[in-house]
Motif scaffolding. Structure first.
Motif, PDB file in Angstrom:
ATOM      1  N   LEU A  99      27.088  36.704  12.068  1.00  0.00           N
ATOM      2  CA  LEU A  99      26.766  36.769  13.336  1.00  0.00           C
ATOM      3  C   LEU A  99      26.554  38.064  14.198  1.00  0.00           C
ATOM      4  O   LEU A  99      25.886  37.938  14.845  1.00  0.00           O
ATOM      5  CB  LEU A  99      27.561  35.971  13.959  1.00  0.00           C
ATOM      6  CG  LEU A  99      27.501  34.782  14.257  1.00  0.00           C
ATOM      7  CD1 LEU A  99      29.109  33.683  14.971  1.00  0.00           C
ATOM      8  CD2 LEU A  99      26.116  34.394  14.777  1.00  0.00           C
ATOM      9  N   PRO A 102      23.336  41.510  12.869  1.00  0.00           N
ATOM     10  CA  PRO A 102      21.803  41.588  13.563  1.00  0.00           C
ATOM     11  C   PRO A 102      21.688  41.317  14.690  1.00  0.00           C
ATOM     12  O   PRO A 102      20.593  42.431  14.989  1.00  0.00           O
ATOM     13  CB  PRO A 102      21.513  39.823  12.952  1.00  0.00           C
ATOM     14  CG  PRO A 102      22.264  39.785  12.237  1.00  0.00           C
ATOM     15  CD  PRO A 102      23.530  40.393  11.929  1.00  0.00           C
ATOM     16  N   THR A 103      22.390  40.574  15.477  1.00  0.00           N
ATOM     17  CA  THR A 103      22.417  41.343  16.468  1.00  0.00           C
ATOM     18  C   THR A 103      22.629  42.317  17.279  1.00  0.00           C
ATOM     19  O   THR A 103      21.643  43.042  18.099  1.00  0.00           O
ATOM     20  CB  THR A 103      22.895  40.371  17.749  1.00  0.00           C
ATOM     21  OG1 THR A 103      23.713  39.046  16.402  1.00  0.00           O
ATOM     22  CG2 THR A 103      23.105  39.949  18.977  1.00  0.00           C
ATOM     23  N   ALA A 106      19.609  44.951  16.517  1.00  0.00           N
ATOM     24  CA  ALA A 106      18.588  44.845  17.510  1.00  0.00           C
ATOM     25  C   ALA A 106      18.661  44.988  18.583  1.00  0.00           C
ATOM     26  O   ALA A 106      18.117  45.594  20.111  1.00  0.00           O
ATOM     27  CB  ALA A 106      18.437  42.761  17.499  1.00  0.00           C
ATOM     28  N   LEU A 109      19.134  48.512  18.727  1.00  0.00           N
ATOM     29  CA  LEU A 109      17.348  48.791  18.879  1.00  0.00           C
ATOM     30  C   LEU A 109      16.250  48.928  19.420  1.00  0.00           C
ATOM     31  O   LEU A 109      15.456  49.902  20.183  1.00  0.00           O
ATOM     32  CB  LEU A 109      16.513  48.063  17.634  1.00  0.00           C
ATOM     33  CG  LEU A 109      16.620  48.620  16.009  1.00  0.00           C
ATOM     34  CD1 LEU A 109      15.830  47.976  15.400  1.00  0.00           C
ATOM     35  CD2 LEU A 109      16.879  50.037  15.476  1.00  0.00           C
ATOM     36  N   SER A 120      16.385  52.135  12.844  1.00  0.00           N
ATOM     37  CA  SER A 120      16.680  51.642  11.653  1.00  0.00           C
ATOM     38  C   SER A 120      17.100  51.968  10.269  1.00  0.00           C
ATOM     39  O   SER A 120      17.876  51.769   9.575  1.00  0.00           O
ATOM     40  CB  SER A 120      15.852  49.953  11.598  1.00  0.00           C
ATOM     41  OG  SER A 120      14.594  51.125  11.059  1.00  0.00           O
TER      42      SER A 120
ATOM     43  N   PHE B 169      17.836  33.888  11.573  1.00  0.00           N
ATOM     44  CA  PHE B 169      18.589  35.320  11.334  1.00  0.00           C
ATOM     45  C   PHE B 169      20.294  34.899  10.971  1.00  0.00           C
ATOM     46  O   PHE B 169      20.447  35.583  10.135  1.00  0.00           O
ATOM     47  CB  PHE B 169      18.066  35.811  12.205  1.00  0.00           C
ATOM     48  CG  PHE B 169      18.096  37.372  12.455  1.00  0.00           C
ATOM     49  CD1 PHE B 169      17.756  37.687  11.393  1.00  0.00           C
ATOM     50  CD2 PHE B 169      18.335  38.208  13.454  1.00  0.00           C
ATOM     51  CE1 PHE B 169      18.468  39.108  10.850  1.00  0.00           C
ATOM     52  CE2 PHE B 169      18.593  39.680  13.089  1.00  0.00           C
ATOM     53  CZ  PHE B 169      17.650  39.902  11.936  1.00  0.00           C
ATOM     54  N   TRP B 170      20.768  33.368  11.838  1.00  0.00           N
ATOM     55  CA  TRP B 170      22.596  33.113  11.889  1.00  0.00           C
ATOM     56  C   TRP B 170      22.342  32.777  10.110  1.00  0.00           C
ATOM     57  O   TRP B 170      23.923  32.309   9.946  1.00  0.00           O
ATOM     58  CB  TRP B 170      22.862  33.504  13.124  1.00  0.00           C
ATOM     59  CG  TRP B 170      22.183  34.097  13.907  1.00  0.00           C
ATOM     60  CD1 TRP B 170      23.093  35.957  13.703  1.00  0.00           C
ATOM     61  CD2 TRP B 170      22.581  34.245  14.897  1.00  0.00           C
ATOM     62  NE1 TRP B 170      23.011  36.494  14.302  1.00  0.00           N
ATOM     63  CE2 TRP B 170      22.674  35.262  15.654  1.00  0.00           C
ATOM     64  CE3 TRP B 170      22.629  32.746  15.973  1.00  0.00           C
ATOM     65  CZ2 TRP B 170      22.976  35.550  17.465  1.00  0.00           C
ATOM     66  CZ3 TRP B 170      22.949  33.338  17.374  1.00  0.00           C
ATOM     67  CH2 TRP B 170      22.857  34.359  18.171  1.00  0.00           C
ATOM     68  N   PHE B 224      13.691  40.466  10.771  1.00  0.00           N
ATOM     69  CA  PHE B 224      13.341  42.049  10.597  1.00  0.00           C
ATOM     70  C   PHE B 224      11.820  42.074  11.522  1.00  0.00           C
ATOM     71  O   PHE B 224      12.035  43.413  11.602  1.00  0.00           O
ATOM     72  CB  PHE B 224      13.646  42.222   9.554  1.00  0.00           C
ATOM     73  CG  PHE B 224      14.904  41.572   8.964  1.00  0.00           C
ATOM     74  CD1 PHE B 224      16.645  42.820   9.522  1.00  0.00           C
ATOM     75  CD2 PHE B 224      15.639  40.392   8.602  1.00  0.00           C
ATOM     76  CE1 PHE B 224      17.664  42.025   8.556  1.00  0.00           C
ATOM     77  CE2 PHE B 224      17.015  40.525   8.029  1.00  0.00           C
ATOM     78  CZ  PHE B 224      17.662  41.242   8.067  1.00  0.00           C
ATOM     79  N   LEU B 227      12.038  40.964  15.554  1.00  0.00           N
ATOM     80  CA  LEU B 227      12.563  42.252  16.635  1.00  0.00           C
ATOM     81  C   LEU B 227      12.696  43.613  17.055  1.00  0.00           C
ATOM     82  O   LEU B 227      12.792  43.976  17.397  1.00  0.00           O
ATOM     83  CB  LEU B 227      14.650  41.806  16.124  1.00  0.00           C
ATOM     84  CG  LEU B 227      15.466  40.256  15.748  1.00  0.00           C
ATOM     85  CD1 LEU B 227      15.988  40.387  15.531  1.00  0.00           C
ATOM     86  CD2 LEU B 227      15.141  40.445  17.436  1.00  0.00           C
ATOM     87  N   ALA B 231      11.079  45.107  20.324  1.00  0.00           N
ATOM     88  CA  ALA B 231      11.491  45.743  21.381  1.00  0.00           C
ATOM     89  C   ALA B 231      10.636  46.584  22.071  1.00  0.00           C
ATOM     90  O   ALA B 231      10.462  47.277  22.926  1.00  0.00           O
ATOM     91  CB  ALA B 231      12.767  46.390  20.577  1.00  0.00           C
ATOM     92  N   LEU B 273      12.260  48.195   7.658  1.00  0.00           N
ATOM     93  CA  LEU B 273      13.688  47.108   7.233  1.00  0.00           C
ATOM     94  C   LEU B 273      13.187  46.324   5.944  1.00  0.00           C
ATOM     95  O   LEU B 273      13.059  45.648   5.526  1.00  0.00           O
ATOM     96  CB  LEU B 273      13.597  46.299   8.978  1.00  0.00           C
ATOM     97  CG  LEU B 273      14.365  47.624   9.471  1.00  0.00           C
ATOM     98  CD1 LEU B 273      14.655  46.448  10.249  1.00  0.00           C
ATOM     99  CD2 LEU B 273      15.814  46.860   8.806  1.00  0.00           C
TER     100      LEU B 273
END
Lengths: 172, 344
Positions: A99, A102-103, A106, A109, A120, B169-170, B224, B227, B231, B273
């Protein structure tokens, strides 16, 4: 809304559908009466949920992962030689990392869009290097038990927490 | 004459070593001879039986060692057989690394190409790079418009759309790979839908091919890409494209000349990535691909788990790592890490 904007919406929604469809397909399968991953469902049933909640194996791990959590290191050092002393805490740890990471990537970034590439690759490099160092240390400390692993995980967690308290507390 | 003497000494030493190793193995049951034979067999197939057989026959042989060894196995008359022993002699060897690049040393130590059916690794490396490049390109083409939508959607909808990207993603990689099996199998959802719609007459083979591997990898790696793009699109000063348009640029021209170049760092980050992660994919090709769709990681797993040839597994991993390093260096060369300073 212009035509270009409408096309963008249509395309974006299609891509999100592509991302969600496989997950959407898996959820009804958990209610399947059959034993195979197969459509149409041979019938609806709660047998897999019943299995899950009736089974000492699954329920034990669920209960323990809710209750034991961060006590992995303590249990391992106390010499509890049962699999549930190790598996559920680590399941919780991995679940939490899945969990978080990845968060966190992000989130890290977002403020630096211009440096996203460097950031990255830096994160990847740090991950690889830390992994190599930790597994080398783990290998050297391995004594046939789960202690070194649990201790390392606990130390890493405490280290991250201390780092956060020291450098970022009240600043974020 | 001197050369013949040296050869006689070599045969004598071999016979002596084999007798000694055999006797020790029989006493202690350690199996040194079998281990040596397995290592040499990786160099020249057939050594696994050649070494124990020679040892067994030489143990009871009479007469000069050279004749005894040659009588035990005529292979010892060939220089390459001795070359394998020489290549395995030191504590350090480049044997596995060379083998992972389809190269080997002959008996004189010169580099030669591995021939025929044994030369597979360069093809596997190229295939890995090709699949990763395809996946990266597909992710970019699908991800850029989606990221643009996420970054410009009204505040009411943006979190919903973002959740749509983050939810997969999760979700565990294995679950998502299994979901593609459900969708693509012979009696799967996609085939059933196409059959019902009357578009096809019989189920298509959608699984165990390159298309299934690329599709599932794109699905797994797309977030990947999205995201970092999201940004960098959020980071664009909205006044810049507006200024371009007020100076007379058509919207598509303002996008191509102003907005797109401003998001290049995000494109670079996303591609890096996705490409690097794609290089190391293991489970997805193993479950969804055919024998010709397996990537380097599969062979690392094969040598580590099944062939128990850790040297080869380590050599393949090192080559994969070197490839990743090369890609990152190339990125630094083309896009540049100096953007860190720009941001600071």
């Amino acid at each position: 809304m212009t035509a270009a904007r409408a096309a963008l919406w249509a395309f974006g929604v299609l891509v999100i559908a592509f991302l969600l469809a496989p997950i959407a397909v898996m959820v009804p399968l958990s209610f399947s009466a059959g034993a195979f991953l197969y459509y149409p469902l041979p019938g609806l049933s709660l047998r897999w949920y019943q299995d899950f909640f009736a089974s000492e194996f699954w329920l034990g791990s669920l209960r323990n992962s809710l209750a034991v959590g961060g006590a992995a290191a303590a249990l391992a050092w106390a010499g509890v030689a049962h699999w549930w002393a190790v598996v559920p805490p680590f399941a919780l740890l991995l679940f939490a990392s899945a969990l978080l990471i990845p968060t966190a990537t992000a989130a890290a970034l977002t403020p630096f869009p211009a440096a996203a590439g460097s950031a990255s690759s830096l994160m990847g490099a740090i991950g690889f290097t830390a992994g190599a160092l930790v597994s080398t240390l783990l290998g050297a400390a391995f004594d046939g038990t789960a202690r070194p692993m649990a201790t390392t995980a606990a130390l890493a967690g405490i280290g991250a927490f201390a780092f956060h308290r020291l450098f970022f507390h009240g600043k974020a | 004459v001197r050369l013949t003497g040296a050869w006689d000494a070599a045969f004598a030493a071999l016979a002596e070593d084999l007798r000694e190793a055999r006797a020790r193995d029989q006493q202690t049951g350690r199996g040194d001879l079998a281990r040596a034979a397995a290592r040499l067999n990786a160099d020249i197939p057939g050594f696994r039986s050649l070494l124990p057989a020679t040892a067994r026959r030489v143990a009871n042989a009479e007469g000069p060692p050279r004749e005894a060894v040659l009588a035990a196995a005529p292979e010892w008359g060939e220089i390459e057989t001795w070359g394998a022993i020489r290549r395995a002699a030191g504590p350090v060897t480049d044997f596995n690394l060379l083998a992972a690049l389809d190269l080997k040393r002959d008996a004189t130590g010169a580099l030669t190409q591995v021939g025929g059916e044994q030369a597979i690794f360069r093809g596997i490396l190229l295939r890995t790079l090709w699949i990763s490049a395809l996946v990266t390109l597909a992710c970019l083409l699908l991800g850029y418009p989606l990221a643009w939508l996420l970054a410009t959607a009204p505040p009411r909808w943006a979190p919903v759309l973002l959740a749509g990207v983050l939810l997969p993603f999760w979700t565990s990689l294995i679950v998502r790979t299994a979901a593609w099996i459900v969708l693509l199998q012979r009696e799967g959802v996609v085939n059933a839908a196409l059959l019902n719609a009357g578009l096809i007459a019989s189920p298509m083979q959608l699984l165990f091919n390159r298309g299934a591997v690329v599709l599932a990898m794109v699905h797994i790696l797309l977030p990947f890409m999205v995201l970092p793009l999201y940004a960098s699109i959020r980071g664009i000063d909205p006044r810049l494209p507006r200024a371009a348009m007020s100076l007379g640029a058509a919207p598509w021209r303002a996008f191509l000349r102003v907005s797109l170049p401003l998001t290049l760092p995000g494109i670079g980050a996303g591609c890096l990535l996705v490409f690097i992660q794609a290089l190391g994919f293991y489970v997805t090709p193993a479950l969804l691909g055919g024998p010709n769709d397996q990537m380097v990681a599969y062979f690392v797993g094969f040598y580590a788990n099944r062939a128990v040839n850790w040297g080869m597994a380590a050599a393949l991993s090192l080559i994969l790592l070197a490839t990743v390093g090369l890609v990152v260096a190339l990125y630094g060369r083309l896009v540049g890490f100096q953007r860190v300073r720009v941001a600071a």
